[in-house]
Design a protein around this motif. Structure first.
Motif, short mmCIF file in Angstrom:
data_model
loop_
_atom_site.label_atom_id
_atom_site.label_comp_id
_atom_site.label_asym_id
_atom_site.label_seq_id
_atom_site.Cartn_x
_atom_site.Cartn_y
_atom_site.Cartn_z
N TRP A 165 18.59 -9.74 89.62
CA TRP A 165 17.47 -10.32 90.37
C TRP A 165 17.96 -11.43 91.30
N LEU A 166 19.27 -11.50 91.50
CA LEU A 166 19.95 -12.43 92.41
C LEU A 166 19.87 -13.88 91.94
N ARG A 167 19.57 -14.10 90.67
CA ARG A 167 19.59 -15.45 90.10
C ARG A 167 21.00 -15.80 89.66
N VAL A 168 21.45 -16.99 89.99
CA VAL A 168 22.78 -17.43 89.59
C VAL A 168 22.84 -17.57 88.07
N GLU A 169 23.84 -16.97 87.48
CA GLU A 169 23.97 -17.01 86.03
C GLU A 169 24.24 -18.44 85.57
N GLY A 170 23.46 -18.89 84.61
CA GLY A 170 23.63 -20.24 84.09
C GLY A 170 22.78 -21.28 84.77
N CYS A 171 21.91 -20.87 85.71
CA CYS A 171 21.05 -21.82 86.44
C CYS A 171 19.62 -21.31 86.47
N ASP A 172 18.69 -22.25 86.45
CA ASP A 172 17.28 -21.91 86.58
C ASP A 172 16.85 -22.09 88.04
N ASN A 173 16.15 -21.11 88.55
CA ASN A 173 15.55 -21.20 89.89
C ASN A 173 16.58 -21.39 91.01
N VAL A 174 17.80 -20.92 90.79
CA VAL A 174 18.83 -20.93 91.82
C VAL A 174 19.23 -19.49 92.10
N TYR A 175 19.15 -19.10 93.37
CA TYR A 175 19.47 -17.74 93.78
C TYR A 175 20.64 -17.78 94.76
N ALA A 176 21.45 -16.74 94.75
CA ALA A 176 22.58 -16.66 95.68
C ALA A 176 22.65 -15.25 96.23
N LEU A 177 22.86 -15.15 97.54
CA LEU A 177 22.92 -13.84 98.18
C LEU A 177 23.91 -13.86 99.33
N GLY A 178 24.28 -12.67 99.77
CA GLY A 178 25.24 -12.56 100.86
C GLY A 178 26.68 -12.64 100.37
N ASP A 179 27.58 -13.06 101.26
CA ASP A 179 29.01 -13.06 100.96
C ASP A 179 29.42 -14.08 99.91
N CYS A 180 28.58 -15.08 99.62
CA CYS A 180 28.96 -16.10 98.65
C CYS A 180 28.65 -15.69 97.22
N ALA A 181 28.14 -14.48 97.02
CA ALA A 181 27.72 -14.06 95.68
C ALA A 181 27.99 -12.58 95.46
N THR A 182 27.98 -12.20 94.19
CA THR A 182 28.07 -10.79 93.83
C THR A 182 27.15 -10.54 92.64
N VAL A 183 26.56 -9.36 92.60
CA VAL A 183 25.66 -9.01 91.50
C VAL A 183 26.50 -8.57 90.30
N ASN A 184 26.34 -9.28 89.20
CA ASN A 184 27.07 -8.97 87.97
C ASN A 184 26.22 -8.02 87.14
N GLN A 185 26.37 -6.73 87.40
CA GLN A 185 25.57 -5.73 86.71
C GLN A 185 25.86 -5.73 85.21
N ARG A 186 24.81 -5.81 84.41
CA ARG A 186 24.99 -5.86 82.97
C ARG A 186 25.50 -4.53 82.45
N ARG A 187 26.42 -4.60 81.50
CA ARG A 187 26.99 -3.38 80.91
C ARG A 187 26.04 -2.81 79.86
N VAL A 188 25.88 -1.51 79.92
CA VAL A 188 24.96 -0.87 78.99
C VAL A 188 25.50 -0.95 77.55
N MET A 189 26.83 -0.97 77.39
CA MET A 189 27.42 -1.02 76.05
C MET A 189 27.10 -2.34 75.35
N GLU A 190 26.82 -3.39 76.13
CA GLU A 190 26.47 -4.68 75.53
C GLU A 190 25.10 -4.64 74.87
N ASP A 191 24.26 -3.71 75.30
CA ASP A 191 22.87 -3.67 74.82
C ASP A 191 22.55 -2.41 74.03
N ILE A 192 23.57 -1.72 73.57
CA ILE A 192 23.33 -0.46 72.85
C ILE A 192 22.40 -0.68 71.65
N SER A 193 22.68 -1.68 70.85
CA SER A 193 21.87 -1.93 69.65
C SER A 193 20.44 -2.27 70.03
#
Length: 583
Positions: free
Chosen positions: A361-389
């Motif tokens: 959702w383009l929210r900076v990990e570890g921050c509330d209400n801070v978003y980052a987009l464009g060349d200064c950021a990358t989307v860290n897609q969550r791994r499905v294996m982390e949520d199997i259970s």
């Protein structure tokens, strides 16, 4: 006389009652447009009503840092008047960066590809406050950004100020990646900003003028007129092609005595140029450059740049070669801005990254209400294996510890939306749906209950399909558009969430996650030829693609003003050639 007195009195009526003229214009336009103006009037009344009640609630303060593709796209699409918007950027304009190589050679004028930010924001139904300043520090704990003015020192020195925020949108882009190569910052040109393009243009003309002086030796002329481009990506290739056309279509006619001394070299550390494109495009580009006389040195890594020589190391042999040059243009990808690096250290979770990591959702990990987009950021897609259970537990409504295919039906769509790598894996394996993937784990017994180990087995290789988004204008534009849409519907989606299931919690996510839609990519190769690649392995190379490039880029410019200016520049170039002045 009565007719004459009427014409004497008629203008005086409008002078005495100026509103009468507006009423007549409204009536006339409404009659012609079939009531379209009345619809506009109604929309404006709603906007004015929204403004009239804004004192009844405190607006959320949104601070946008940067006016590149991501920041400008966000500002253009933000329509909700319930925000107090502040924009901070060291430049007071948006630059259409895909045309920067054209600016370096006078194909397009610099002013034609920029649009003032204030011209963009003044069209809003609410106020947008712009500050021409550089953000040098972000304090996420206290929700403040610290800024320094970027005006000339003659105006009384640097002014510093701080802005607090409720929401922060970081869209300040990135800087060129030098890989800590000695001498690059001191001696090389970059191609990230309009000023960079103008600097290159001046240096090219200076080189030809200096080589024309009678006291310059033959060897010195060869060095001065040797133009080296480092980086075989789209920007480096396009600039090399533009420079070749500029030199051989225009400059050799003005400096005929310099023709035999000109040399253009493209250095690429990889095995091929344009390696992010289809192999057919890469091969065609290399062959065309060879025919045009552009020296392509692949498998060579730059190890040092001095004021007159560039040193390269041949990867295959380890041999170091010193190459005399007159100008070096460095275009080897993006690096982290110091402000972003400091912010990453501050939040403490992203110290080993080159750019800010965000969630889907383009929210900076570890921050509330801070978003980052464009060349200064990358989307860290969550791994499905982390949520199997968690996924298994959500589907196992009876808490029996086993599932069947029907149990998964309620969560299948949410799995595919939350983890796009699953859809990519199914496509790669040519499977119809998620159920087909699960059936593969049941061997010959399709009625056998599905256990969590079966799900783990089915999804073991899925996460290998994850890829980082490319740092392109196309990605930044779509991210800005997406985030603005989320802000426009923030209150609505708080009450009625529309996103996928929260597998580790209850309820749903507020919004659908950001998904990049690749629309294709261009690679201008000079000589009125362009390579164009669409999703689905569709490739076009040649003059027809060049005209497609013209039409697409003209349509993507942010205003009719810039469109008309760029089209007129192209027309001028076709008729009169490129401009060779240093202005």
């Amino acid at each position: 006389m009565s007719g004459y007195s009427f014409f004497q009195r008629f203008p005086k009526v409008f002078q005495t009652h100026p509103m009468l003229g507006r009423v007549l214009v409204v009536c006339a336009v409404t009659a012609v447009s079939g009531g379209g103006l009345m619809a506009f009037s109604d929309a404006r009344q709603k906007s004015m009503y929204a403004k009239s009640i804004q004192g009844e609630f405190k607006k959320k303060k949104v601070v946008v840092v940067g006016t590149g593709w991501a920041g400008t796209s966000f500002l253009k699409e933000l329509k909700n008047p319930s925000y107090d918007v502040h924009v901070v950027s060291p430049r007071n304009y948006f630059a259409f960066t895909p045309l920067l190589p054209s600016v370096t050679c006078g194909t397009v004028e610099a002013r034609s590809i920029v649009e003032p930010i204030r011209s963009i924001t003044k069209k809003k139904s609410y106020d947008v406050h712009f500050k021409e300043a550089k953000c040098y520090k972000i304090d996420a704990e206290n929700k403040k950004v610290y800024c320094q003015s970027s005006q000339d020192k003659n105006f009384g020195g640097k002014e510093e100020f701080a802005l607090d925020y409720d929401y922060l949108v970081i869209a300040m882009g990135a800087q060129s990646n030098t890989f800590n190569t000695p001498g690059v910052m001191e001696h090389a040109h970059f191609l990230k900003e309009v000023d960079d393009a103008l600097g290159i243009r001046k240096t090219v003309i200076d080189a030809f003028e200096r080589a024309s002086l009678p006291s310059i030796s033959e060897e010195e002329k060869k060095r001065i007129l040797h133009f080296v481009v480092v980086g075989g990506g789209p920007t480096g290739v396009e600039f090399a092609a533009e420079l070749h056309d500029y030199v051989y279509d225009d400059l050799v006619n003005l400096y005929p005595q310099s023709k035999d001394y000109v040399k253009i070299t493209l250095i690429e550390a990889g095995n091929h140029i344009l390696n992010m494109f289809d192999k057919r495009i890469s091969a065609f580009a290399e062959e065309k450059f060879q025919r045009d006389g552009i020296n392509v040195k692949t498998g060579s890594m730059v190890v040092k740049v001095s004021d007159k020589e560039i040193s390269t190391k041949v990867r295959a042999t380890g041999e170091v070669v010193n190459i005399p040059y007159g100008m070096v243009v460095w275009s080897t990808g993006i690096g982290t801005r110091p402000e972003i690096a400091d912010f990453m250290k501050q939040i403490g979770q992203q110290t080993n990254r080159r750019v800010l990591a965000t969630d889907e959702w383009l929210r900076v990990e570890g921050c509330d209400n801070v978003y980052a987009l464009g060349d200064c950021a990358t989307v860290n897609q969550r791994r499905v294996m982390e949520d199997i259970s968690a996924i298994f537990s959500k589907a196992d409504k009876n808490k029996s510890g086993t599932l069947n295919i029907k149990d998964f039906h309620d969560v299948m769509d949410d799995i595919l939306e939350r983890y796009p790598q699953v859809k990519l894996y199914l496509k790669k394996k040519k499977m119809k749906n998620f159920a087909a993937l699960l059936k593969n784990t049941q061997e010959n017994d399709q009625n056998k209950p599905i256990e969590i180990d079966n799900v783990k087995t089915a999804l073991t290789e899925v996460d290998s399909q994850m890829k980082n988004l490319p740092p392109t204008a196309q990605v930044a534009y779509q991210q800005g558009h997406y985030l603005a849409d989320c802000f426009n519907r923030m209150e609505q989606c708080e009450k009625n969430p529309e996103g996928p299931l929260r597998f580790r919690e209850s309820g749903r996510h507020r919004f659908h996650p950001f998904r990049y839609r690749h629309l294709g990519q261009f690679a201008p190769l000079g000589g009125e030829q362009t390579a164009f690649q669409l999703p689905g392995d569709w490739v076009s190379i040649g003059h027809s693609s060049q005209w497609l490039w013209y039409s697409v880029y003209a349509s993507k410019l942010v205003s009719w003003r810039t469109r008309m200016l760029v089209i007129s520049d192209w027309g001028r170039r076709f008729i009169f050639g490129r401009d060779s002045s240093k202005i």
